[in-house]
Design an enzyme around this catalytic site. Structure first.
Site, mmCIF file in Angstrom:
data_model
loop_
_atom_site.group_PDB
_atom_site.id
_atom_site.type_symbol
_atom_site.label_atom_id
_atom_site.label_comp_id
_atom_site.label_asym_id
_atom_site.label_seq_id
_atom_site.Cartn_x
_atom_site.Cartn_y
_atom_site.Cartn_z
ATOM 1 N N ARG A 46 51.358 90.853 -1.335
ATOM 2 C CA ARG A 46 50.703 91.930 -1.911
ATOM 3 C C ARG A 46 50.837 93.301 -1.052
ATOM 4 O O ARG A 46 50.955 94.367 -1.492
ATOM 5 C CB ARG A 46 49.039 91.850 -1.950
ATOM 6 N N TYR A 98 46.199 111.260 -22.373
ATOM 7 C CA TYR A 98 46.166 110.035 -22.798
ATOM 8 C C TYR A 98 44.966 109.260 -22.740
ATOM 9 O O TYR A 98 43.723 109.497 -21.795
ATOM 10 C CB TYR A 98 47.192 109.144 -21.927
ATOM 11 N N ASP A 169 50.860 113.861 -14.855
ATOM 12 C CA ASP A 169 51.202 112.630 -15.191
ATOM 13 C C ASP A 169 52.443 113.078 -15.975
ATOM 14 O O ASP A 169 52.623 113.835 -17.106
ATOM 15 C CB ASP A 169 50.174 112.012 -16.269
ATOM 16 N N LYS A 194 57.089 103.208 -19.711
ATOM 17 C CA LYS A 194 57.627 104.115 -20.835
ATOM 18 C C LYS A 194 58.844 104.357 -20.450
ATOM 19 O O LYS A 194 59.743 103.598 -20.207
ATOM 20 C CB LYS A 194 56.633 105.489 -21.008
HETATM 21 C C1 LIG Z 1 51.032 109.512 -20.629
HETATM 22 C C2 LIG Z 1 50.474 108.328 -20.134
HETATM 23 N N1 LIG Z 1 49.839 108.022 -18.953
HETATM 24 C C3 LIG Z 1 49.446 106.657 -18.755
HETATM 25 C C4 LIG Z 1 49.498 105.963 -19.532
HETATM 26 C C5 LIG Z 1 49.077 104.481 -19.137
HETATM 27 O O1 LIG Z 1 49.911 103.558 -18.661
HETATM 28 P P1 LIG Z 1 49.796 101.941 -18.801
HETATM 29 O O2 LIG Z 1 49.837 101.601 -20.325
HETATM 30 O O3 LIG Z 1 51.334 101.405 -18.271
HETATM 31 O O4 LIG Z 1 48.753 101.402 -18.136
HETATM 32 C C6 LIG Z 1 49.909 105.991 -21.000
HETATM 33 C C7 LIG Z 1 50.031 104.826 -21.820
HETATM 34 O O5 LIG Z 1 50.338 104.837 -23.096
HETATM 35 C C8 LIG Z 1 50.343 107.359 -21.200
HETATM 36 O O6 LIG Z 1 50.840 107.471 -22.477
#
Ligand SMILES: Cc1ncc(COP(=O)(O)O)c(C=O)c1O
Length: 378
Positions: A46, A98, A169, A194
């Site tokens: 971990r 998101y 982000d 992604k």
């Molecule tokens: C812009 C963005 N940030 C964060 C996330 C969250 O990521 P995760 O699905 O890997 O938890 C997403 C998920 O679609 C996203 O599109």
């Protein structure tokens, strides 16, 4: 080293025990120690894992950060960064982030005494006047799903004047197109699920930092809270980033073809893509990124029309995600942004007729044929 070279090599040395050119999957829970306090820097998985560490160094190099820490999902990375904020502090968030981020902030963390304020941030001067004091500014640019653009350098100045940190982000752009730390941001977060992984076969997240204080906390939090990225997922993302510099130009070239096609269709009311010269924020985006990406949203006017298109596509897959090598198409109101209330979605302009497409690396003509056929049923 150049970006493509870093994609392939950063953080990775031939394995010291065998010379394996590819970092092995260190699938172990613990490490044998020679005596009390005598070990090779690895005590428990971990806390430290060589596969995860290689990925973290790779991602730190790609984003131009001092260090990076990987978590079990993008949301786990977001949660780790928010753990720097304590009860009584205030976080300002660019609107239409998101839906999962909105959900975590409003339905979980707000319960711990943190105040979250969602504000339109695409006009930095107006944002500065409206924002008041805050401790953290959290933005996406372009935003999900309306592709609104925020000026990273201007917002970094605004945050820093208040002694706050700016978190970006950067999932939509990937470091191939946009490197927020170089523009003044303090922390970059990705859903590695992604574009970084790029093959729709892993869920993960990362926070990249430039400040030693933030690095220390995020590493501590990895161990303390435990939502770390597994060795296998770390290995998959490492394999993904090797081809990031090859995939992204293709994603973008296809994105442009699809955006222009959609814009020419009578049944499509509006197309949101930052590459259009008349897209709000186009010039700001051009000044801070080297490409426009492959995320496009478009309005078909009604849920019924969206449904017919989504049922009509064959090559584009209806699914909740983005950034994979295959084209994914989704309905934000009922999928990624279902965490917002109807009133919140209406206020943001995320209507029931809005469709989002993450354009993959297929042959562009095949994608157009698929969309053309599906649009006939709309
Ligand atoms: C812009 C963005 N940030 C964060 C996330 C969250 O990521 P995760 O699905 O890997 O938890 C997403 C998920 O679609 C996203 O599109």
């Amino acid at each position: 080293m150049g970006f493509a070279t870093d994609c392939i090599h950063a953080g990775q040395e031939p394995d010291p025990s065998t010379g394996a050119i590819i970092t092995p999957i260190y699938q172990t829970s613990t490490y044998v120690q020679e005596g009390i306090g005598q070990h090779k820097g690895y005590e428990y998985a971990r806390t430290q894992n060589p596969t995860r560490r290689a990925l973290e160094k790779n991602l730190a190099a790609l984003e131009g950060g001092a260090d990076a820490y990987c978590y079990a999902s993008g949301m786990a990375a977001t949660n780790a960064v928010l753990s720097m904020i304590k009860s009584g502090q205030r976080v300002v968030v660019s609107d239409n982030v998101y839906g999962g981020t909105h959900r975590l902030f409003t339905k979980v963390l707000a319960g711990y005494g943190v105040t979250f304020t969602f504000l339109e941030a695409s006009d930095a001067a107006a944002f500065d006047r409206a924002a008041g004091e805050f401790d953290m500014l959290w933005i996406e640019t372009p935003t999900n799903p309306l592709m609104k653009v925020c000026d990273i350098a201007a917002l970094a100045g605004i945050a820093h004047r208040r002694g706050a940190v700016l978190v970006v982000d950067n999932t939509f752009m990937s470091p191939f197109f946009q490197r927020p730390l170089a523009l003044g941001a303090d922390i970059v977060v990705h859903s590695t699920t992604k574009f970084l992984n790029g093959h729709s076969d892993s869920v993960g997240g990362v926070a990249v930092v430039k400040d030693a204080r933030h690095a220390q906390w995020l590493q501590f939090y990895q161990n303390a809270a435990g939502a770390i990225l597994s060795p296998f997922d770390s290995w998959l993302v490492l394999r993904g980033t090797k081809t990031l510099a090859l995939r992204m130009p293709r994603h973008e070239a296809n994105g442009r073809v699809v955006a222009e096609f959609l814009r020419a269709q009578a049944k499509v009311r509006k197309v949101h893509w930052p590459g259009f010269p008349d897209h709000p924020g186009h010039d700001v985006h051009k000044g801070q990124a080297t490409g426009f990406g492959a995320l496009i949203s478009f309005d078909l006017g009604s849920r019924d029309a969206a449904q017919r298109l989504l049922q009509g596509v064959r090559l584009c897959s209806l699914g909740e995600s983005l950034g994979g090598i295959e084209t994914l198409i989704s309905h934000p109101a009922t999928m990624t942004h279902a965490g917002y209330t109807q009133a919140e979605r209406d206020a943001l302009g995320i209507g029931d007729g809005l469709v989002r497409i993450s354009v993959g690396c297929e042959d562009a003509e095949d994608l157009l044929d698929d969309l053309r056929t599906a649009l006939r049923a709309v």
